[in-house]
Design an enzyme around this catalytic site. Structure first.
Site, PDB file in Angstrom:
ATOM      1  N   GLN A 197       0.815  -1.227   0.000  1.00  0.00           N
ATOM      2  CA  GLN A 197       0.000   0.000   0.000  1.00  0.00           C
ATOM      3  C   GLN A 197       0.846   1.273   0.000  1.00  0.00           C
ATOM      4  OE1 GLN A 197      -2.842   0.502   3.080  1.00  0.00           O
ATOM      5  NE2 GLN A 197      -1.732  -0.629   4.630  1.00  0.00           N
ATOM      6  N   ASP A 245      13.862 -11.173  -3.221  1.00  0.00           N
ATOM      7  CA  ASP A 245      13.091 -11.835  -2.161  1.00  0.00           C
ATOM      8  C   ASP A 245      13.738 -11.589  -0.799  1.00  0.00           C
ATOM      9  OD1 ASP A 245      11.653 -13.435  -0.493  1.00  0.00           O
ATOM     10  OD2 ASP A 245      11.951 -15.291  -1.631  1.00  0.00           O
ATOM     11  N   ASP A 248       4.704   2.477  14.643  1.00  0.00           N
ATOM     12  CA  ASP A 248       4.333   2.837  16.026  1.00  0.00           C
ATOM     13  C   ASP A 248       4.277   1.592  16.926  1.00  0.00           C
ATOM     14  OD1 ASP A 248       2.134   1.897  14.522  1.00  0.00           O
ATOM     15  OD2 ASP A 248       0.700   2.786  15.905  1.00  0.00           O
ATOM     16  N   TYR A 256       5.900  -8.828  15.587  1.00  0.00           N
ATOM     17  CA  TYR A 256       6.033  -7.831  14.516  1.00  0.00           C
ATOM     18  C   TYR A 256       6.751  -6.581  15.034  1.00  0.00           C
ATOM     19  CZ  TYR A 256       4.517  -3.995  11.449  1.00  0.00           C
ATOM     20  OH  TYR A 256       4.491  -2.884  10.643  1.00  0.00           O
ATOM     21  N   TRP A 298      -1.012   3.053  11.526  1.00  0.00           N
ATOM     22  CA  TRP A 298      -2.417   2.897  11.096  1.00  0.00           C
ATOM     23  C   TRP A 298      -2.592   3.323   9.623  1.00  0.00           C
ATOM     24  CZ3 TRP A 298      -6.678   3.925  15.274  1.00  0.00           C
ATOM     25  CH2 TRP A 298      -6.263   3.401  16.500  1.00  0.00           C
TER      26      TRP A 298
END
Ligand code: NAP
Length: 285
Positions: free
Chosen positions: A11, A36, A102, A125, A150
């Site tokens: 995104q 990769d 964050d 993560y 976010w």
């Protein structure tokens, strides 16, 4: 200037590539087919081989919940490949912008986290991304690290698209209201990153849109905006629920609002409020 963007189908990466191309920049857009990141041993030479003057590393393992059971792969991609990208950039003599999150913070604060506040990631993560920051700066102390949060945009999967889909299917949506952060539109993140690159910034910077929201606030605004923008909406109510009613494998910080004091000093323009940017994004969808 030749600019290499990794994670170019993600995104943020996609938005970056399109923005750079629209301005006539020479862009090399790569994804996992070209390099990769699960094979960090091959990443150094591959990145160096492109010889880009600027590398923007948007490639990452971003499946926050799945990472709890795929810790090895998350660390390989978010730490080892990040280090390899930095080593490649060091070899070719370019500049590096590396993207972080964050979720390196633990959420114990109730005032915005500054760049140098103590990290305390709660998930695999978050830990893998924090390690990524550390190794990038170890290899390339002059690298630029941009933490954001976010993230949503027109490309790829995100919360806005999920809520739009659910709002078209269900009468009631239940969304957690005890995690606070700031929704951030890829269009604004890309602009801020490009401003930092232009200013030749290095070190850690944080960028999100302005304002604070819970996921519930965010969902309510998405549904209201969707109605206004003419999306098919059957949802009548968005109900706030506590995180305990929607348990997920990975723990999230209850508060991950990040300070933008440092980046404001570079940008020279007001950062848009998340509600304004959400409206913009919905109108362009
Ligand atoms: N999403 C958020 O809310 C959020 C919040 C804060 C920070 N960030 C950070 O922002 C950056 C961009 O995230 P995003 O939201 O754009 O995520 P995204 O849409 O999941 O994009 C990540 C990209 O990384 C690529 N990638 C994954 N595994 C790879 C591998 N083995 N080799 C090469 N590339 C691989 C993916 O390729 P495929 O398309 O082939 O899967 C994808 O294009 C990341 O550093 C992320 O940690 C994201």
């Amino acid at each position: 200037m030749t600019i290499l963007v990794t994670g170019a189908k993600g995104q943020l990466g996609r938005e970056m590539v399109l923005a750079l191309q629209a301005d006539g920049e020479a862009v090399i857009a790569i994804g996992r087919e070209e390099v990769d990141f699960s094979r960090p041993d091959q990443v150094v030479q591959a990145i160096a081989g492109y010889g880009a003057e600027q590398v923007i590393n948007c490639g990452a393992y971003t499946q926050v919940d799945k990472a709890e059971e795929e810790a090895g792969l998350a660390f390989t991609i978010n730490r080892d490949a990040a280090r390899a990208v930095a080593e490649g950039v060091r070899l070719s003599g370019g500049r590096l912008l590396h993207v972080s999150t964050d979720f390196i913070f633990g959420g114990e604060q109730s005032t915005p986290y500054r760049e140098d506040d103590a990290a305390n990631p709660l998930s695999v993560y978050g830990r893998s991304k924090l390690e990524g920051e550390r190794v990038v700066l170890e290899v390339l102390p002059e690298a630029l690290i941009v933490r954001t949060a976010w993230v949503y945009g027109a490309h790829g999967h995100n919360f806005v698209k999920t809520i739009l889909r659910l709002a078209g299917e269900r009468r009631e949506l239940k969304v957690v209201d005890d995690q606070l952060g700031t929704p951030s539109w890829t269009g604004d993140i890309v602009s801020a990153m490009r401003a930092l690159i232009k200013a030749d910034a290095s070190g850690v910077y944080q960028f999100t849109n302005e304002g604070v929201a819970s996921w519930y606030d965010f969902a309510e605004e998405i549904v209201a905006g969707a109605r206004q923008a003419g999306f098919p909406v059957v949802a009548e109510t968005v109900r706030p629920i506590p995180t305990t009613e929607f348990p997920l494998p990975a723990m999230r910080p209850a508060y991950s609002v990040m300070s933008k004091v440092k980046i404001r000093g570079v940008l020279g323009y007001p950062i848009p409020h998340w509600r304004a940017s959400l409206k913009k994004m919905l109108n362009t969808l």
